[in-house]
Scaffold this motif. Sequence first.
Motif, PDB file in Angstrom:
ATOM      1  N   MET A   1       0.641  -1.197  -0.123  1.00 23.61           N
ATOM      2  CA  MET A   1       0.048   0.095   0.109  1.00 23.61           C
ATOM      3  C   MET A   1       1.016   1.265  -0.011  1.00 23.61           C
ATOM      4  O   MET A   1       1.874   1.228   0.783  1.00 23.61           O
ATOM      5  CB  MET A   1      -0.863  -0.101   1.237  1.00 23.61           C
ATOM      6  N   LYS A   3       2.202   5.017   0.552  1.00 22.03           N
ATOM      7  CA  LYS A   3       2.333   5.946   1.706  1.00 22.03           C
ATOM      8  C   LYS A   3       2.069   7.171   1.206  1.00 22.03           C
ATOM      9  O   LYS A   3       1.989   7.501  -0.042  1.00 22.03           O
ATOM     10  CB  LYS A   3       3.803   5.967   2.460  1.00 22.03           C
ATOM     11  N   THR A   4       1.482   8.189   2.154  1.00 17.39           N
ATOM     12  CA  THR A   4       0.823   9.398   1.981  1.00 17.39           C
ATOM     13  C   THR A   4       1.830  10.384   2.526  1.00 17.39           C
ATOM     14  O   THR A   4       2.265  10.175   3.737  1.00 17.39           O
ATOM     15  CB  THR A   4      -0.457   9.573   2.192  1.00 17.39           C
ATOM     16  N   GLU A  76      -8.148  11.981   7.259  1.00 17.99           N
ATOM     17  CA  GLU A  76      -9.110  10.903   7.423  1.00 17.99           C
ATOM     18  C   GLU A  76      -9.591  10.549   5.914  1.00 17.99           C
ATOM     19  O   GLU A  76      -9.747   9.291   5.667  1.00 17.99           O
ATOM     20  CB  GLU A  76     -10.324  11.237   8.203  1.00 17.99           C
ATOM     21  N   VAL A  78      -7.975  10.644   3.195  1.00 19.54           N
ATOM     22  CA  VAL A  78      -6.874  10.012   2.663  1.00 19.54           C
ATOM     23  C   VAL A  78      -6.454   8.763   3.372  1.00 19.54           C
ATOM     24  O   VAL A  78      -5.568   8.119   2.719  1.00 19.54           O
ATOM     25  CB  VAL A  78      -5.659  10.645   2.114  1.00 19.54           C
ATOM     26  N   GLY A  79      -7.164   8.420   4.406  1.00 17.43           N
ATOM     27  CA  GLY A  79      -6.762   7.215   5.136  1.00 17.43           C
ATOM     28  C   GLY A  79      -5.526   7.433   6.058  1.00 17.43           C
ATOM     29  O   GLY A  79      -4.896   6.260   6.242  1.00 17.43           O
ATOM     30  N   GLY A  80      -5.229   8.502   6.338  1.00 14.35           N
ATOM     31  CA  GLY A  80      -3.744   8.715   7.127  1.00 14.35           C
ATOM     32  C   GLY A  80      -2.772   9.230   6.524  1.00 14.35           C
ATOM     33  O   GLY A  80      -2.585   9.422   5.151  1.00 14.35           O
ATOM     34  N   ASP A  82       1.586   9.635   6.376  1.00 18.08           N
ATOM     35  CA  ASP A  82       2.920   8.644   7.029  1.00 18.08           C
ATOM     36  C   ASP A  82       3.851   9.673   7.192  1.00 18.08           C
ATOM     37  O   ASP A  82       4.792   9.527   8.066  1.00 18.08           O
ATOM     38  CB  ASP A  82       3.242   7.729   6.001  1.00 18.08           C
ATOM     39  N   LYS A 130      -1.252   5.286  15.289  1.00 18.37           N
ATOM     40  CA  LYS A 130      -0.752   4.199  14.376  1.00 18.37           C
ATOM     41  C   LYS A 130       0.608   3.746  14.663  1.00 18.37           C
ATOM     42  O   LYS A 130       1.221   2.902  14.371  1.00 18.37           O
ATOM     43  CB  LYS A 130      -0.633   4.682  12.907  1.00 18.37           C
TER      44      LYS A 130
END
Length: 252
Positions: A1, A3-4, A76, A78-80, A82, A130
């Motif tokens: 997956m 990372k952002t 939220e 974008v799902g968090g 990093d 996390k």
Amino acid sequence: MSKTVFITGATSGIGRATAEAFAKAGYNLLLCARRLDVLDNLKAEFEPEFKIKVTTFALDVTDRQAVSTIVPKQIEAVGGVDILVNNAGLAQGLDSFETSSIDDMETMIDTNVKGLLYVSRTVLPFMIEKNQGHIINLGSTAGIYAYAKGAVYCATKAAVKTLSDGIRIDTIETDIKVTTIQPGIVETPFSEVRFHGDKDKAAAVYAGVEALQAEDIAEIIVFAATQPKRVQISDITIMANQQATGFMIAKK
């Protein structure tokens, strides 16, 4: 997956270069700045070229209320996050302290210190939840070596370094990393902003010296962010070849 990476002040200079460098490395981007139209142009350029997801939103980091309400929703969505790159910052004026504009002083403090505080304080709980993440703060050699007519700007960048160290201490029991990047002279729109749009004054800053480029700093930021879990780079100072400290520069 994938990372952002969340980057503030992403429309030009080091911020834009950093966004492109992370995009090339396959990271999704969460980009903010005051100019949404420019951000949307980056989105239109980066998504098809690098096959990544780019999310953009308008934000003035000095607006505490906006940061506290808008940023969590974006994270939220974008799902968090990093990696956070606190890039938004500026210098205003180059005058002796006693004649400096109070407005310029407050703009630098509000952006370079308070804005960074607001964003970091908002993002960090998501990382702690996390137990992973990396905060990368853009400092400056000015935060190490004060120079004439730059007292307040230098003070704000010294604050960035000390704040980074303090956050690292407070998160020591987590897997969160904190890094300060401290560039010297970098040829970007920085000086044009400092001199309130005076292009001639800005050009004179870089005349006679091969200054660092935004891409140089971006590569170093990505390097710091892509080290093994066991490696935390606390700070990196980067100067041009003909620069010794702060404003000590040999010009030809």
